[in-house]
Each structure stands twice: as C-alpha cells, then as structure tokens.
Design an enzyme around this catalytic site. Sequence first.
Site, PDB file in Angstrom:
ATOM      1  N   ASP A 160       0.777  -1.329  -0.068  1.00 41.69           N
ATOM      2  CA  ASP A 160      -0.017   0.011   0.008  1.00 41.69           C
ATOM      3  C   ASP A 160       0.698   1.202  -0.011  1.00 41.69           C
ATOM      4  O   ASP A 160       1.884   1.468   0.809  1.00 41.69           O
ATOM      5  CB  ASP A 160      -0.824   0.034   1.331  1.00 41.69           C
ATOM      6  CG  ASP A 160      -1.836   1.095   1.204  1.00 41.69           C
ATOM      7  OD1 ASP A 160      -2.458   1.479   0.379  1.00 41.69           O
ATOM      8  OD2 ASP A 160      -2.449   1.556   2.368  1.00 41.69           O
ATOM      9  N   HIS A 161       0.741   2.054  -0.835  1.00 44.16           N
ATOM     10  CA  HIS A 161       1.412   3.267  -0.857  1.00 44.16           C
ATOM     11  C   HIS A 161       2.854   3.206  -1.129  1.00 44.16           C
ATOM     12  O   HIS A 161       3.627   3.905  -0.064  1.00 44.16           O
ATOM     13  CB  HIS A 161       0.876   4.278   0.129  1.00 44.16           C
ATOM     14  CG  HIS A 161      -0.340   4.847  -0.035  1.00 44.16           C
ATOM     15  ND1 HIS A 161      -0.982   5.887  -0.673  1.00 44.16           N
ATOM     16  CD2 HIS A 161      -1.621   4.562   0.565  1.00 44.16           C
ATOM     17  CE1 HIS A 161      -1.846   5.971  -0.573  1.00 44.16           C
ATOM     18  NE2 HIS A 161      -2.586   5.122   0.276  1.00 44.16           N
ATOM     19  N   ASP A 198       2.563   5.021  -5.602  1.00 39.89           N
ATOM     20  CA  ASP A 198       1.983   6.132  -5.507  1.00 39.89           C
ATOM     21  C   ASP A 198       2.590   7.384  -5.872  1.00 39.89           C
ATOM     22  O   ASP A 198       3.419   8.000  -5.158  1.00 39.89           O
ATOM     23  CB  ASP A 198       1.534   6.373  -3.958  1.00 39.89           C
ATOM     24  CG  ASP A 198       0.865   7.470  -3.595  1.00 39.89           C
ATOM     25  OD1 ASP A 198       0.432   8.546  -4.534  1.00 39.89           O
ATOM     26  OD2 ASP A 198       0.275   7.604  -2.500  1.00 39.89           O
ATOM     27  N   ASN A 222     -10.150   0.220   0.771  1.00 38.25           N
ATOM     28  CA  ASN A 222      -9.187   0.292   1.859  1.00 38.25           C
ATOM     29  C   ASN A 222      -9.610   0.637   3.124  1.00 38.25           C
ATOM     30  O   ASN A 222     -10.028   1.649   3.169  1.00 38.25           O
ATOM     31  CB  ASN A 222      -7.988   1.201   1.580  1.00 38.25           C
ATOM     32  CG  ASN A 222      -7.060   0.752   0.246  1.00 38.25           C
ATOM     33  OD1 ASN A 222      -7.862  -0.199  -0.779  1.00 38.25           O
ATOM     34  ND2 ASN A 222      -5.946   1.139  -0.056  1.00 38.25           N
ATOM     35  N   ILE A 223      -9.250  -0.206   4.092  1.00 41.12           N
ATOM     36  CA  ILE A 223      -9.783   0.088   5.642  1.00 41.12           C
ATOM     37  C   ILE A 223      -8.392   0.027   6.408  1.00 41.12           C
ATOM     38  O   ILE A 223      -7.947  -1.112   6.376  1.00 41.12           O
ATOM     39  CB  ILE A 223     -10.677  -0.925   6.021  1.00 41.12           C
ATOM     40  CG1 ILE A 223     -12.180  -0.620   5.349  1.00 41.12           C
ATOM     41  CG2 ILE A 223     -11.239  -0.643   7.516  1.00 41.12           C
ATOM     42  CD1 ILE A 223     -12.839   0.655   5.366  1.00 41.12           C
ATOM     43  N   THR A 264      -8.072   2.515   9.658  1.00 41.76           N
ATOM     44  CA  THR A 264      -8.335   3.446  10.579  1.00 41.76           C
ATOM     45  C   THR A 264      -9.378   2.669  11.529  1.00 41.76           C
ATOM     46  O   THR A 264      -9.362   2.626  12.792  1.00 41.76           O
ATOM     47  CB  THR A 264      -8.839   4.674  10.492  1.00 41.76           C
ATOM     48  OG1 THR A 264      -7.708   5.720   9.669  1.00 41.76           O
ATOM     49  CG2 THR A 264      -9.191   5.538  11.748  1.00 41.76           C
TER      50      THR A 264
END
Length: 286
Positions: A82-83, A104, A230-231, A233
Amino acid sequence: MPLVTVAELLEKAEEGSYAVGAFNCNNMEIIQAIIEAAELEKAPVIIQASQGAIKYAGIDYIATLIKTAASSSSVPVAMHLDHGTSFEQVVQCIRKGFTSVMIDGSRLPLEENIAVTRAVVQVARAVGVSVEAELGKIGGTEDDITVNEWEASLTDPEEARYFVKQTEVDSLAIAIGTAHGRYKGVPRLDFERLKRVRELINIPIVLHGSSGVPDEAIKRAVELGVRKINIDTNLREAFTAAIRRALSDNPQEIDPRKILGPAREAMREVVREKIRLFGSAGKAVE
C-alpha cells in the site's frame, strides 16, 4: 491456498459488481483477524502493508505472516503493498513475494507519475504481479505521507483516461472526497466525478480512506464501479478500544494474550462487517 494477485480478485469483483476489502496490517493479531473474518464470511480478501507497517515489523516478518495465513486459508488472499513511494521499494516487495503493489506517484507532476508508474508496470507484469496507481491527492495522513486539506485535489476524469492509457496499470485509486485517518466531519463523496471516471477508464477503481465513510455512501460507490476499498483506521480504533477495555477491567493483567486476544476479536468483527457492506461475502465459493 496460494496467494493470488489483486487483479485476479478485482476481475471477479467486476463481473459480480461487488468490491473486495483491502485491510492494512501491522502485526500477527491483525493478520489473524483479517483471515478469520474472510474465512467466516467466505470472502476473497486483500491484506496490505504500508510504509509504516514495513518499517515497524520488517518486510520479512510481514511477508512471512501473510504467506502463512494464506497457506492455510480456504479463501483467495492477495498480498499488496500500500502506497509504495519508490521503484526500489516496489522491487523489494516483489522479491519478497508480494503479489500486488501500489506505486503512489500522486504527489508528482502528471508526466512524472506516468513515468514511474510505467516503469513499475513493466517490471511487475514480467513476473505476474499486478499494479495499482493513484491519481489525484487524497487528504489526511497515511503513515509518513501527509496531504493537507487545502492541498487535497480531486481526480480529473480526463487525466485519469490519459493516465491509464499511458501506463496500462491494473487498477487506479482516485480522489473523490475521502481522506486517510479520522474524519473531522461527515465526508461527502463526489459521485458525479466517480461516474465520469468510470465512463472513461476500463479498469477497476480503488477507494482509499474509507474508514468513517457512511455505509450508504460506500454502497453507492460500489454501485458506481469501485472494486477495491481500503480500510485501516477502523481496525486501529477497534484494536485500541478493546485493549483499553481489557486493561480497564483488569489493571493488573500482564498476559499479552489476554490483552491482545480481545483486540483480535474486535478487529475480526469489524472486518466481517466491512466484507458484508462491500458485497463480497460468499464470493469465495462462487
């Protein structure tokens, strides 16, 4: 079951008009919670590691934990970066067995974003790894990557069409009003922008910063073509709330298993709720 690519999962999601949940992990308990939830819901799942997760746990630990979880799973699992912010990091993750990577370059000028994304696509595709890119700036903070609210800009649909044509990327994260981290108010998604992007590109759309977005807005986004959500938090909130409760109920507790166990259960339930919301429950057996 062997790890699969995100592209494989999203191709089926496109056919079935649902979204696949992509859940961020930092340690063993989070990975176990994600896998347990996916198993219970019979859903495909994406476990992803961010810059912060790799820095915290180490890429070897993260990769081995996810591979171990997937090896004994009966549902399809993808391991995703991710990222990713550099070509070098993407290559390192591919070497460690990641089946999907995100580059990214959203902070870069358009042509520079295209150049680095194309370079990643060429390398990744040669070894069967799928690639996600990002266009437009998503507000908030994701580990060390911060975008101020005033700086956040939404994805231009025509730029999205041009970007996808030039890069041949497998999926695209777009900015339509979501943000990383906790929201200060209720987010308002630009569904008309999403519709227009969907009309102009023929690849799956990714929604970042989805924790805190109202359920009805998520459902609408899925209806309009979002295929990866995307989850992060929400998992952090469940994790820390459960730990606080465990220590509050028994301040003298020193057994990590009795502190982290309830946190794992709480995260598992959050993942199950999201899977049902995204429409992917039961899709692993179809």
